[in-house]
Design a protein around this motif. Structure first.
Motif, PDB file in Angstrom:
ATOM      1  N   GLY A 248      -0.701   3.469   4.818  1.00 26.94           N
ATOM      2  CA  GLY A 248      -0.155   3.970   3.471  1.00 26.94           C
ATOM      3  C   GLY A 248      -0.913   5.064   2.790  1.00 26.94           C
ATOM      4  O   GLY A 248      -1.641   5.814   3.529  1.00 26.94           O
ATOM      5  N   ASP A 249      -1.002   5.145   1.534  1.00 29.50           N
ATOM      6  CA  ASP A 249      -1.674   6.212   0.893  1.00 29.50           C
ATOM      7  C   ASP A 249      -3.273   6.264   0.877  1.00 29.50           C
ATOM      8  O   ASP A 249      -3.999   5.338   0.462  1.00 29.50           O
ATOM      9  N   ASP A 250      -3.573   7.084   1.807  1.00 24.36           N
ATOM     10  CA  ASP A 250      -5.142   7.377   2.076  1.00 24.36           C
ATOM     11  C   ASP A 250      -5.597   8.043   1.070  1.00 24.36           C
ATOM     12  O   ASP A 250      -6.918   8.465   1.358  1.00 24.36           O
ATOM     13  N   ALA A 343      -2.817  -1.620  -5.022  1.00 27.35           N
ATOM     14  CA  ALA A 343      -3.767  -0.749  -4.060  1.00 27.35           C
ATOM     15  C   ALA A 343      -2.978  -0.907  -2.662  1.00 27.35           C
ATOM     16  O   ALA A 343      -2.277  -1.909  -2.391  1.00 27.35           O
ATOM     17  N   PRO A 344      -3.448   0.268  -1.811  1.00 25.13           N
ATOM     18  CA  PRO A 344      -3.007   0.295  -0.515  1.00 25.13           C
ATOM     19  C   PRO A 344      -3.529  -0.958   0.457  1.00 25.13           C
ATOM     20  O   PRO A 344      -4.719  -0.722   1.141  1.00 25.13           O
ATOM     21  N   GLN A 345      -2.940  -2.245   0.464  1.00 25.12           N
ATOM     22  CA  GLN A 345      -3.622  -3.365   0.813  1.00 25.12           C
ATOM     23  C   GLN A 345      -3.967  -3.352   2.425  1.00 25.12           C
ATOM     24  O   GLN A 345      -5.241  -3.531   2.695  1.00 25.12           O
ATOM     25  N   VAL A 346      -3.157  -2.760   3.253  1.00 24.95           N
ATOM     26  CA  VAL A 346      -3.549  -2.525   4.557  1.00 24.95           C
ATOM     27  C   VAL A 346      -4.696  -1.722   4.652  1.00 24.95           C
ATOM     28  O   VAL A 346      -5.603  -1.925   5.515  1.00 24.95           O
ATOM     29  N   ALA A 347      -4.534  -0.487   3.994  1.00 26.64           N
ATOM     30  CA  ALA A 347      -5.656   0.472   4.335  1.00 26.64           C
ATOM     31  C   ALA A 347      -7.080  -0.215   3.898  1.00 26.64           C
ATOM     32  O   ALA A 347      -7.999  -0.138   4.210  1.00 26.64           O
TER      33      ALA A 347
END
Length: 400
Positions: A248-250, A343-347
């Motif tokens: 997602g959003d880095d 928050a971008p959980q996977v990242a």
């Protein structure tokens, strides 16, 4: 053109899983097109509109067909499950129109539905479409659902009143109080609705599960051997997991902050798209984090409203200075970061600085943590999470 039509429930976690299934289909069958029927209701199921726009822009092989929203009065429904199921039932005429339109320009090879979308099976039959379920939780929960009709026939009381351990094929004994929430009380409409869904699973052409054999070997074996559905054939089972969304959003601020932290030093606290705590609970969590001395990244949402008419609406932007103890943000600024709403959980979970995850244990979150080897501390909040925790205690012992 061969088309696969997917129909998820409107909840964010279910939609993300269904999109990941669509990506998997197009990866292995690039000549296929995938169309996802979507409902973006007026009540709160997680903010999905921006996510849908992102997928539309980045994965042209996946297209979305938006079904019209049908306004419903949330005050008339006892639970989120009840209002979602009613919305899906009333959407059947729109599903019929959508399938008719799609079939006029392509060959629909399969109709893949979420469990919540069981009402659409009757529509698919009019088009002679094979209907597959995509089960967005684990095989542990599927085994429970498949066996519920048998439990229903052989018992008379509600799970909430049993105060005992329940035996399900392939699973450790489960406390009756940890049952999936809509099934706790057999006198409710939620129970009868979910019982009907459980009865329909074996009538499908197959069940796709977001899991993998080495994660849940015992329960997958019980399902495939037909033990969970003793009175009729069990449909084919396809384990396609772990389907985990991309990072997602880095560019999110929390990732830049994580870059500055030592490896494995940060505890990440995040509780799904619908997880909320009371104001008192938020203050107690803050006190615990401060007293722990550990580095932390915490996603905070506003507490649920006390007004009945607000219970299905998205919570407002959290006012951190009001919700958290006075001076907390200042005192912990050198080792903690609090972010609002998302928050971008996977990242985050894949980041080298994260060493632990405090989670509601939604299945997507469990798979993400397992995929990146992040230890979990469980705080179940809604849906099937208490049941998943009961099973995950055994699961994590096996993994470790």
């Amino acid at each position: 053109m061969v088309t696969i039509v997917l129909y998820p429930s409107p909840a964010m976690g279910h939609l993300i899983s269904m999109v990941e299934l669509g990506k998997l289909i197009t990866k292995h069958h690039p000549s296929y097109s995938v169309i996802i029927l979507t409902l973006i209701p007026s009540f709160n199921t997680g903010a999905t509109a921006a996510y849908v726009r992102h997928i539309s822009a980045t994965f042209p092989a996946i297209t979305f067909h938006h079904l019209p929203d049908i306004p419903l009065d949330p005050l008339l429904f006892p639970s989120m499950e009840a209002i979602v199921l009613e919305l899906i039932r009333r959407s059947n005429p729109n599903v019929n129109i959508a399938l008719k339109s799609i079939s006029e320009s392509s060959n629909i090879a399969a109709f893949i539905i979420d469990g919540f979308c069981t009402a659409a099976m009757s529509v698919a039959r009019r088009f002679n479409l094979p209907v597959y379920y995509f089960f967005t939780s684990g095989a542990c929960c599927l085994a429970l659902f498949l066996y519920i009709p048998t439990i229903h026939r052989t018992t008379t009381g509600s799970f909430k009143d049993m105060n005992t351990l329940i035996q399900f094929p392939g699973l450790p004994p489960i406390p009756s109080s940890d049952m999936v929430v809509p099934l706790l009380d057999r006198t409710t409409t939620d129970y009868s609705d979910f019982l009907e869904i459980c009865e329909q699973f074996p009538k499908s052409a197959g069940i796709i599960i977001n899991t993998f054999d080495s994660l849940e070997p015992r329960v997958i074996k019980a399902i495939t051997e037909g033990v969970c559905v003793p009175d009729q054939p069990t449909p084919p089972i396809y384990c396609v997991g772990p389907l985990v969304a991309a990072g997602g959003d880095d560019s999110h601020e929390c990732l830049k902050w994580l870059d500055l932290q030592p490896m494995g030093s940060v505890v990440f606290l995040c509780f799904g798209s619908l997880g909320v705590f009371t104001g008192e609970q938020l203050k107690e969590i803050a006190k615990g984090l401060e007293a722990s001395g550990h580095r932390f990244l915490w996603v905070v949402r506003s507490p649920p409203s006390n007004k009945k008419e607000d219970r299905f609406l998205p919570p407002p932007e959290p006012e951190l200075d009001v919700l958290l103890p006075e001076g907390f943000l200042y005192r912990t600024k050198e080792r903690g970061l609090v972010v609002k709403k998302w928050a971008p959980q996977v990242a985050v979970l894949s980041h080298k600085s994260v060493g632990g995850f405090v989670t509601h244990c939604g299945w997507n979150s469990v798979l993400e943590a397992v995929s990146f080897g992040v230890p979990m501390v469980a705080w179940p909040l809604y849906a099937e999470q208490r049941f998943v925790i009961s099973f995950s205690n055994i699961l994590m012992l096996l993994i470790n």
